[in-house]
Write a protein that holds these residues in place. Sequence first.
Motif, PDB file in Angstrom:
ATOM      1  N   TYR A  33      10.245   5.244   1.703  1.00  0.00           N
ATOM      2  CA  TYR A  33       8.424   4.182   1.073  1.00  0.00           C
ATOM      3  C   TYR A  33       9.607   3.447  -0.163  1.00  0.00           C
ATOM      4  O   TYR A  33      10.172   3.566  -0.945  1.00  0.00           O
ATOM      5  CB  TYR A  33       7.990   4.796   0.216  1.00  0.00           C
ATOM      6  CG  TYR A  33       7.055   5.882   1.185  1.00  0.00           C
ATOM      7  CD1 TYR A  33       5.650   6.070   1.641  1.00  0.00           C
ATOM      8  CD2 TYR A  33       8.075   7.654   2.084  1.00  0.00           C
ATOM      9  CE1 TYR A  33       4.877   6.395   2.729  1.00  0.00           C
ATOM     10  CE2 TYR A  33       7.190   7.967   3.177  1.00  0.00           C
ATOM     11  CZ  TYR A  33       5.679   7.628   2.890  1.00  0.00           C
ATOM     12  OH  TYR A  33       5.113   7.850   4.128  1.00  0.00           O
ATOM     13  N   ARG A  43       4.683   1.948   0.279  1.00  0.00           N
ATOM     14  CA  ARG A  43       4.762   1.484   1.162  1.00  0.00           C
ATOM     15  C   ARG A  43       5.607   1.766   2.640  1.00  0.00           C
ATOM     16  O   ARG A  43       6.864   2.124   1.890  1.00  0.00           O
ATOM     17  CB  ARG A  43       4.626  -0.212   1.647  1.00  0.00           C
ATOM     18  CG  ARG A  43       3.311  -0.169   0.322  1.00  0.00           C
ATOM     19  CD  ARG A  43       3.761  -2.202   0.298  1.00  0.00           C
ATOM     20  NE  ARG A  43       3.502  -2.515   1.917  1.00  0.00           N
ATOM     21  CZ  ARG A  43       3.578  -3.869   2.296  1.00  0.00           C
ATOM     22  NH1 ARG A  43       4.007  -4.763   1.296  1.00  0.00           N
ATOM     23  NH2 ARG A  43       3.913  -4.146   3.301  1.00  0.00           N
ATOM     24  N   TYR A  44       5.417   2.784   3.340  1.00  0.00           N
ATOM     25  CA  TYR A  44       6.661   3.400   4.627  1.00  0.00           C
ATOM     26  C   TYR A  44       7.340   2.213   4.693  1.00  0.00           C
ATOM     27  O   TYR A  44       6.791   0.874   5.105  1.00  0.00           O
ATOM     28  CB  TYR A  44       6.064   3.785   6.376  1.00  0.00           C
ATOM     29  CG  TYR A  44       6.829   4.331   6.333  1.00  0.00           C
ATOM     30  CD1 TYR A  44       7.602   5.689   6.146  1.00  0.00           C
ATOM     31  CD2 TYR A  44       6.275   3.857   8.017  1.00  0.00           C
ATOM     32  CE1 TYR A  44       8.484   6.211   6.939  1.00  0.00           C
ATOM     33  CE2 TYR A  44       7.249   4.835   8.687  1.00  0.00           C
ATOM     34  CZ  TYR A  44       8.639   5.952   8.804  1.00  0.00           C
ATOM     35  OH  TYR A  44       9.404   6.873   9.478  1.00  0.00           O
ATOM     36  N   TYR A  45       9.076   2.296   4.770  1.00  0.00           N
ATOM     37  CA  TYR A  45       9.580   1.638   4.937  1.00  0.00           C
ATOM     38  C   TYR A  45       9.625   0.048   6.113  1.00  0.00           C
ATOM     39  O   TYR A  45       9.975  -0.935   6.306  1.00  0.00           O
ATOM     40  CB  TYR A  45      10.954   1.867   5.204  1.00  0.00           C
ATOM     41  CG  TYR A  45      11.786   2.281   6.557  1.00  0.00           C
ATOM     42  CD1 TYR A  45      12.825   2.237   6.911  1.00  0.00           C
ATOM     43  CD2 TYR A  45      10.932   3.840   6.360  1.00  0.00           C
ATOM     44  CE1 TYR A  45      12.747   2.421   7.786  1.00  0.00           C
ATOM     45  CE2 TYR A  45      11.526   4.658   7.324  1.00  0.00           C
ATOM     46  CZ  TYR A  45      13.062   3.659   8.120  1.00  0.00           C
ATOM     47  OH  TYR A  45      13.468   4.279   9.383  1.00  0.00           O
TER      48      TYR A  45
END
Length: 103
Positions: free
Chosen positions: A31, A35-37
């Motif tokens: 993250y 936000r998820y990568y």
Amino acid sequence: MTEEQAREAMEAAQEQHGDIGYWNRVTDQNYEDGRYYKTIPEPPCVNVVDFTGYDGPLDENGFPVGLMDEIAQNAKEEGRDPNEPQIIFKRNAPPDDQPPHEK
């Protein structure tokens, strides 16, 4: 809910599901700022064009002739879309004889 009711609901959920953690704007290996990568877009490519010592012809945008095609070809070879937005800085560029709004 009152604070007491919220605490009791959280404790009941924790007993059922295990420890509860609060994640807000976390940054770790998966993250970035919460936000998820895999959902974070790649940053644009940055090119710096140094005109030091260059006295060859320029295209209609004030870049050395053929440079934009070379940048697009390099992007393609690197597996990127050659039409994706890019940032291009001009360093030591010759003076522009036409204001940008008139181009």
